[in-house]
Scaffold this motif. Structure first.
Motif, mmCIF file in Angstrom:
data_model
loop_
_atom_site.group_PDB
_atom_site.id
_atom_site.type_symbol
_atom_site.label_atom_id
_atom_site.label_comp_id
_atom_site.label_asym_id
_atom_site.label_seq_id
_atom_site.Cartn_x
_atom_site.Cartn_y
_atom_site.Cartn_z
ATOM 1 N N LYS A 69 0.823 -1.209 0.000
ATOM 2 C CA LYS A 69 0.000 0.000 0.000
ATOM 3 C C LYS A 69 0.861 1.264 0.000
ATOM 4 C CE LYS A 69 -4.445 -1.140 0.511
ATOM 5 N NZ LYS A 69 -5.519 -0.593 -0.353
ATOM 6 N N LEU A 70 0.401 2.270 -0.742
ATOM 7 C CA LEU A 70 1.007 3.594 -0.669
ATOM 8 C C LEU A 70 0.137 4.480 0.204
ATOM 9 C CD1 LEU A 70 2.039 4.278 -4.377
ATOM 10 C CD2 LEU A 70 3.349 3.132 -2.568
ATOM 11 N N ASN A 71 0.788 5.299 1.031
ATOM 12 C CA ASN A 71 0.028 6.251 1.835
ATOM 13 C C ASN A 71 -0.291 7.484 0.988
ATOM 14 O OD1 ASN A 71 2.345 7.823 1.776
ATOM 15 N ND2 ASN A 71 2.857 7.524 3.922
ATOM 16 N N PRO A 72 -1.036 8.449 1.503
ATOM 17 C CA PRO A 72 -1.391 9.624 0.691
ATOM 18 C C PRO A 72 -0.187 10.421 0.194
ATOM 19 C CG PRO A 72 -2.867 9.450 2.572
ATOM 20 C CD PRO A 72 -1.786 8.439 2.794
ATOM 21 N N GLN A 73 0.967 10.243 0.816
ATOM 22 C CA GLN A 73 2.180 10.926 0.371
ATOM 23 C C GLN A 73 2.941 10.113 -0.687
ATOM 24 O OE1 GLN A 73 1.476 10.614 3.902
ATOM 25 N NE2 GLN A 73 0.378 12.533 3.516
ATOM 26 N N GLY A 74 2.447 8.903 -0.986
ATOM 27 C CA GLY A 74 3.056 8.092 -2.037
ATOM 28 C C GLY A 74 4.158 7.166 -1.579
ATOM 29 N N PHE A 75 4.159 6.814 -0.286
ATOM 30 C CA PHE A 75 5.199 5.935 0.238
ATOM 31 C C PHE A 75 4.611 4.626 0.764
ATOM 32 C CE2 PHE A 75 6.981 10.269 1.238
ATOM 33 C CZ PHE A 75 7.909 10.266 0.200
ATOM 34 N N SER A 76 5.305 3.540 0.499
ATOM 35 C CA SER A 76 4.953 2.252 1.092
ATOM 36 C C SER A 76 5.663 2.141 2.444
ATOM 37 C CB SER A 76 5.386 1.108 0.174
ATOM 38 O OG SER A 76 6.801 0.950 0.218
ATOM 39 N N PRO A 77 5.322 1.137 3.253
ATOM 40 C CA PRO A 77 6.018 0.977 4.535
ATOM 41 C C PRO A 77 7.532 0.836 4.402
ATOM 42 C CG PRO A 77 3.989 -0.277 4.576
ATOM 43 C CD PRO A 77 4.146 0.242 3.167
ATOM 44 N N ILE A 78 8.003 0.078 3.408
ATOM 45 C CA ILE A 78 9.454 -0.097 3.290
ATOM 46 C C ILE A 78 10.140 1.188 2.838
ATOM 47 C CG2 ILE A 78 9.412 -1.030 0.936
ATOM 48 C CD1 ILE A 78 11.713 -2.883 1.788
ATOM 49 N N HIS A 79 9.459 1.999 2.028
ATOM 50 C CA HIS A 79 9.997 3.317 1.692
ATOM 51 C C HIS A 79 10.219 4.134 2.974
ATOM 52 C CE1 HIS A 79 8.346 2.606 -2.445
ATOM 53 N NE2 HIS A 79 9.377 3.348 -2.797
ATOM 54 N N LEU A 80 9.235 4.097 3.858
ATOM 55 C CA LEU A 80 9.323 4.863 5.103
ATOM 56 C C LEU A 80 10.430 4.339 6.004
ATOM 57 C CD1 LEU A 80 5.520 5.355 5.893
ATOM 58 C CD2 LEU A 80 7.116 7.032 4.941
ATOM 59 N N ALA A 81 10.587 3.028 6.042
ATOM 60 C CA ALA A 81 11.652 2.437 6.859
ATOM 61 C C ALA A 81 13.019 2.902 6.362
ATOM 62 C CB ALA A 81 11.558 0.919 6.830
ATOM 63 N N VAL A 82 13.227 2.870 5.042
ATOM 64 C CA VAL A 82 14.503 3.319 4.468
ATOM 65 C C VAL A 82 14.682 4.815 4.699
ATOM 66 C CG1 VAL A 82 15.849 3.568 2.346
ATOM 67 C CG2 VAL A 82 14.492 1.489 2.722
ATOM 68 N N LYS A 83 13.640 5.572 4.414
ATOM 69 C CA LYS A 83 13.689 7.044 4.537
ATOM 70 C C LYS A 83 14.046 7.478 5.954
ATOM 71 C CE LYS A 83 10.740 11.034 3.326
ATOM 72 N NZ LYS A 83 10.389 11.640 4.606
ATOM 73 N N ASN A 84 13.557 6.728 6.949
ATOM 74 C CA ASN A 84 13.785 7.094 8.353
ATOM 75 C C ASN A 84 14.983 6.386 8.975
ATOM 76 O OD1 ASN A 84 11.500 8.969 9.122
ATOM 77 N ND2 ASN A 84 10.323 7.284 8.251
ATOM 78 N N GLY A 85 15.756 5.690 8.158
ATOM 79 C CA GLY A 85 16.983 5.066 8.650
ATOM 80 C C GLY A 85 16.784 3.806 9.465
ATOM 81 N N HIS A 86 15.620 3.163 9.305
ATOM 82 C CA HIS A 86 15.340 1.943 10.074
ATOM 83 C C HIS A 86 15.708 0.722 9.229
ATOM 84 C CE1 HIS A 86 13.555 4.835 12.600
ATOM 85 N NE2 HIS A 86 12.343 4.823 12.102
ATOM 86 N N SER A 87 17.016 0.521 9.053
ATOM 87 C CA SER A 87 17.481 -0.505 8.125
ATOM 88 C C SER A 87 17.139 -1.919 8.582
ATOM 89 C CB SER A 87 18.990 -0.375 7.900
ATOM 90 O OG SER A 87 19.693 -0.501 9.113
ATOM 91 N N LYS A 88 17.159 -2.173 9.893
ATOM 92 C CA LYS A 88 16.834 -3.513 10.386
ATOM 93 C C LYS A 88 15.384 -3.861 10.070
ATOM 94 C CE LYS A 88 17.135 -6.471 14.500
ATOM 95 N NZ LYS A 88 17.494 -6.513 15.940
ATOM 96 N N LEU A 89 14.503 -2.889 10.213
ATOM 97 C CA LEU A 89 13.095 -3.116 9.909
ATOM 98 C C LEU A 89 12.906 -3.311 8.401
ATOM 99 C CD1 LEU A 89 10.176 -1.254 11.630
ATOM 100 C CD2 LEU A 89 10.006 -1.988 9.260
ATOM 101 N N ALA A 90 13.618 -2.527 7.600
ATOM 102 C CA ALA A 90 13.534 -2.692 6.148
ATOM 103 C C ALA A 90 13.985 -4.086 5.733
ATOM 104 C CB ALA A 90 14.382 -1.629 5.447
ATOM 105 N N ARG A 91 15.042 -4.563 6.353
ATOM 106 C CA ARG A 91 15.525 -5.920 6.057
ATOM 107 C C ARG A 91 14.487 -6.966 6.443
ATOM 108 N NH1 ARG A 91 21.706 -6.829 6.605
ATOM 109 N NH2 ARG A 91 22.602 -4.796 6.133
ATOM 110 N N ARG A 92 13.858 -6.762 7.580
ATOM 111 C CA ARG A 92 12.855 -7.723 8.039
ATOM 112 C C ARG A 92 11.709 -7.821 7.021
ATOM 113 N NH1 ARG A 92 11.134 -9.596 13.004
ATOM 114 N NH2 ARG A 92 13.382 -9.761 13.394
ATOM 115 N N LEU A 93 11.261 -6.678 6.528
ATOM 116 C CA LEU A 93 10.183 -6.681 5.540
ATOM 117 C C LEU A 93 10.606 -7.412 4.268
ATOM 118 C CD1 LEU A 93 8.806 -3.032 5.892
ATOM 119 C CD2 LEU A 93 7.816 -5.127 6.825
ATOM 120 N N VAL A 94 11.839 -7.175 3.840
ATOM 121 C CA VAL A 94 12.345 -7.844 2.641
ATOM 122 C C VAL A 94 12.492 -9.347 2.876
ATOM 123 C CG1 VAL A 94 14.353 -8.052 1.100
ATOM 124 C CG2 VAL A 94 13.445 -5.802 1.678
ATOM 125 N N ASP A 95 12.908 -9.723 4.071
ATOM 126 C CA ASP A 95 13.006 -11.151 4.397
ATOM 127 C C ASP A 95 11.646 -11.831 4.255
ATOM 128 O OD1 ASP A 95 15.692 -10.949 4.929
ATOM 129 O OD2 ASP A 95 15.451 -10.828 7.105
#
Length: 215
Positions: A69-95
Motif C-alpha cells: 500500500k502507498l500512503n497519501p504521500q506516495g510511500f509504502s512501509p518499506i519506503h518509510l523504513a529506508v527514509k527514516n533510517g530503520h534498516s533492520k526493519l527494512a531488512r525484516r520486511l524484505v526477508d
C-alpha cells in the motif's frame, strides 16, 4: 490521543500488539476495512516510521497486502523504513517478501532508489542480494539506482551498485551490466553524461567500482 486517532492507530503508535489483537477480537474485519482504502497510512506504515520491528512483523504476517500500500504521500512501509533510517526493519520486511524491493512509490522510486539516494550501502547490497532484478527498475524520470547515485554524488553507493554489476555471475550478466551502464534517463543522460555534467571524471566511476562488493 487526539479524538481523530482511531484505536487501531493508537495501537500502532505505541507498538502494542496485545492491543492490536484485542481490537481484532472486537472487530475481525477491521484490517480489511483499512485495506479497502486505495491510499492510506496503515498500521504497517506507522510501525515502519516509528521503528516498531515486532509490531511491524506481526502486522505483516496478518495482512501482507499492507506492505504494498502507498500512503497519501506516495510511500509504502518499506519506503518509510529506508527514509527514516530503520534498516533492520527494512531488512525484516524484505526477508518476509523479497519483491518489496521493487515497490514503486512517489515519482516511481523504489526502495533501491531511496537507498541509493541517501547512500545506505549496506541496504543496497542487501536489497540486490535479495532481489537482483531490482537493478532494472527505473523511476518516472527513467532513472536507475545507478543514475540516482551519480546524480546525488553518493560514490560509496555507486561503488556498491557497479561492484554488484561487475561481480554478478547470473546468466546474462555482461548484457545486464552494459544495459544498466548505458541506460538513459528521460533527458537522454547515461551515468557518464551525468558525471560530465557534474564535473566528475571517469576515474570517479572507476573508484566507485573499486569500493563496491559483488553479489
Amino acid at each position: 490521543m487526539a479524538n481523530n486517532v482511531s484505536p487501531l492507530e493508537e495501537a500502532a503508535l505505541s507498538g502494542d500488539t496485545d492491543r492490536l489483537y484485542a481490537l481484532i477480537e472486537e472487530d475481525p474485519d477491521m484490517l480489511n476495512a483499512v485495506d479497502a482504502k486505495p491510499f492510506v497510512n496503515t498500521p504497517l506504515h506507522i510501525a515502519a516510521s516509528l521503528k516498531y520491528l515486532y509490531f511491524a512483523t506481526e502486522i505483516m504476517m496478518l495482512k501482507p497486502s499492507f506492505a504494498l500500500k502507498l500512503n497519501p504521500q506516495g510511500f509504502s512501509p518499506i519506503h518509510l523504513a529506508v527514509k527514516n533510517g530503520h534498516s533492520k526493519l527494512a531488512r525484516r520486511l524484505v526477508d518476509m517478501k523479497k519483491e518489496l524491493v521493487r515497490v514503486k512509490g512517489r515519482e516511481g522510486n523504489t526502495p533501491l532508489h531511496f537507498a541509493s539516494q541517501i547512500g545506505e550501502c549496506d541496504l543496497l547490497a542487501y536489497f540486490l542480494s535479495a532481489c537482483p532484478d531490482s537493478i532494472l527498475d527505473v523511476n518516472a524520470r527513467d532513472e536507475t539506482a545507478v543514475h540516482i547515485a551519480v546524480r546525488n554524488q553518493q560514490f560509496d553507493a555507486l561503488g556498491v551498485l557497479i561492484g554488484w554489476l561487475k561481480g554478478n555471475t547470473r546468466k546474462g550478466a555482461a548484457s545486464l551490466e552494459k544495459s544498466i551502464l548505458n541506460s538513459k534517463d528521460e533527458e537522454g543522460n547515461t551515468i557518464l553524461h551525468l558525471s560530465a555534467l557534474k564535473g566528475l571524471s571517469r576515474s570517479v566511476l572507476a573508484e566507485g567500482h573499486s569500493r563496491g562488493p559483488g553479489p
